[in-house]
Design an enzyme around this catalytic site. Structure first.
Site, PDB file in Angstrom:
ATOM      1  N   GLY A 257      39.925   8.912  58.964  1.00  0.00           N
ATOM      2  CA  GLY A 257      39.853   8.513  60.371  1.00  0.00           C
ATOM      3  C   GLY A 257      41.010   7.589  60.675  1.00  0.00           C
ATOM      4  N   CYS A 260      46.004   6.840  63.045  1.00  0.00           N
ATOM      5  CA  CYS A 260      47.232   7.586  62.739  1.00  0.00           C
ATOM      6  C   CYS A 260      47.000   9.014  62.247  1.00  0.00           C
ATOM      7  CB  CYS A 260      48.040   6.825  61.701  1.00  0.00           C
ATOM      8  SG  CYS A 260      48.702   5.297  62.367  1.00  0.00           S
TER       9      CYS A 260
END
Ligand code: UDX
Length: 436
Positions: A257, A260
């Site tokens: 998650g 980026c």
């Protein structure tokens, strides 16, 4: 060197503070007056180890300033670093509107030649356009050049990652721009890789997507391990000794998650499609991650008749340990599914609760109920089922015997492989993890 920094999120603020730390004169610009006041008093708007200390220290030296007055910050700067967000658009492309706003403000206010350095992650070729855009809007007869200087910091270790970066990437189109960036980074004493601007932009995506691929690959192999009776922890260990593979980013789990990897995999895929190219490896990575995030939920759903009215302990809300960030956190997606199924959730996280409350306010949501507690033990007390979503030390510290003692039914789905399977079994816990 007189440096202005646009944007005081993870990228901008950390860069600004570290530039001041190595001796530059830095002004951080943000549109939010309240945030500026807070930073002036040495309080960081983001949760990041070691950052406030450096802010206080450099606020006191007079080398670090904050302002909402972008005009005065930009007009005399030798270099302006841009670290504003480039969030994901619904189609997976990068939203460049924050970047455009800053570029226009720069163009309308610079009073002498300066270098604009884009730290934000932007699609390859964007900085050519940024340079043209600034030139189009310039008010005075000054020379503005644009360089790419991608940022590789990870949340939770941002200061360390910046001051002790593995390398600095600079992408420039002229010797003057290259020399100026070399001078700015010289005091850091780190290896500098100097390339053309488009290559620098690509390096950032190639790195992030490679790491995301590495994780998805391990998750894929982990899922296969479950089917064939191998153990992903042992497999990863065996792989890690091969220097060509390396020992980091081999942890299988609940999927990646954060701000980026999810966005940058989709952005590169979008960019490839725009050029008529199908980036099959990255496509697969995105697909594996999507399925991985809800894999434990699906497993639990198969095991239960219903989640309705069940007390569900959720341990960990943030996308990883060491941050209060919930962006693209696997926990959020699972919580939503559990609430839709009527679960009564008792969630614990040492840092993520304030942000989680914005997403899932305490009380009734959908068919379920959301509650937050201050310790893992309170979440586990009387619970029918437990999900572990983040690898916080406080969560790892919960002993197998505690799950058995505290829960009504000791049934644990662990997305981070925090415990040895044998230990949980020995304690009498029904335990499901990833790839084992
Ligand atoms: C990442 C990159 O590491 C950084 O270089 C870049 O500048 C920004 O994106 P960040 O998102 O802060 O940094 O976190 P990171 O530690 O890389 O973790 C990203 C996600 O991958 C997390 O959800 C983490 O839990 C997951 N992960 C990481 C795994 O699932 N397994 C691993 O082995 C490593």
């Amino acid at each position: 060197m007189k440096i202005a920094v646009a944007g005081t999120g993870y990228v901008g603020l950390v860069a600004g503070v570290c530039f001041a730390e190595v001796g530059h004169d830095v002004t951080c610009v943000d549109i939010d007056e309240k945030k500026v006041k807070l930073m002036e008093s040495g309080v960081s708007p983001i949760y990041e180890e070691g950052l406030e200390e450096l802010m206080k220290k450099n606020n006191a030296t007079g080398r670090l300033h904050y302002t909402t007055d972008y005009a005065s910050a930009y007009k005399n700067a030798d270099a302006i670093f841009i670290g504003v967000g480039t969030p994901e658009m619904p189609d997976g492309s990068a939203n460049l509107s924050f970047l455009a706003t800053v570029c226009r403000q720069i163009a309308e206010n610079v009073e002498h030649d300066c270098l604009v350095v884009v730290k934000s992650t932007v699609p390859i070729g964007t900085n050519d356009k940024v340079e043209q855009f600034i030139k189009d809007f310039l008010v005075r007869d000054v020379k503005v050049e644009v360089a790419s200087n991608p940022e590789f910091l990870a949340q939770g270790t941002a200061v360390r990652d910046t001051l002790h970066a593995a390398r600095i990437i600079i992408g420039t189109e002229s010797k003057e721009a290259e020399d100026k960036l070399m001078e700015i980074y010289e005091p850091f004493g780190l290896p500098i890789v100097s390339v053309k601007r488009r290559s620098a932009e690509m390096i950032k995506y190639a790195c992030n997507d490679f790491l995301a691929l590495k994780i998805s690959y391990m998750n894929d192999i982990a899922n296969l391990c479950e089917l064939v009776g191998a153990d992903i922890e042992d497999v990863a260990k065996g792989m890690s000794y091969d220097a060509r593979i390396g020992e980091r980013f081999l942890n299988a789990g609940i999927g990646f998650g954060g701000s980026c990897f999810p966005k940058d995999t989709k952005a590169l895929r979008f960019l490839a499609n725009q050029h008529g190219y199908e980036l099959k490896t990255v496509d697969a990575c995105v697909e594996v991650n999507k399925l991985q995030k809800t894999r434990l939920f699906e497993k639990a759903k198969d095991r239960m008749i219903t989640f309705a009215g069940l007390k569900v302990a959720v341990l960990g809300l943030t996308f990883k340990a060491g941050t209060d960030d919930l962006r693209e956190a696997p926990a959020s997606e699972n919580i939503k599914l559990l609430l839709d199924q009527g679960a009564e959730i008792y969630a614990y996280d040492p840092a993520g609760v304030p942000r989680a409350k914005q997403q899932f306010p305490e009380g009734e949501i959908s068919r379920g109920i959301m509650r937050y507690v201050d310790t893992p033990e309170l979440a586990l007390e009387g619970a029918n089922i437990c999900f572990i979503f983040t690898e916080w030390g406080e969560i790892k510290a919960v002993k197998p015997a505690d799950y058995k003692r505290l829960m009504r039914t000791p049934l644990v789905y662990d997305g981070r492989n925090l415990h040895a399977v044998e230990d949980m079994k020995a304690a009498g816990v029904e335990y499901y993890s990833i790839g084992r």
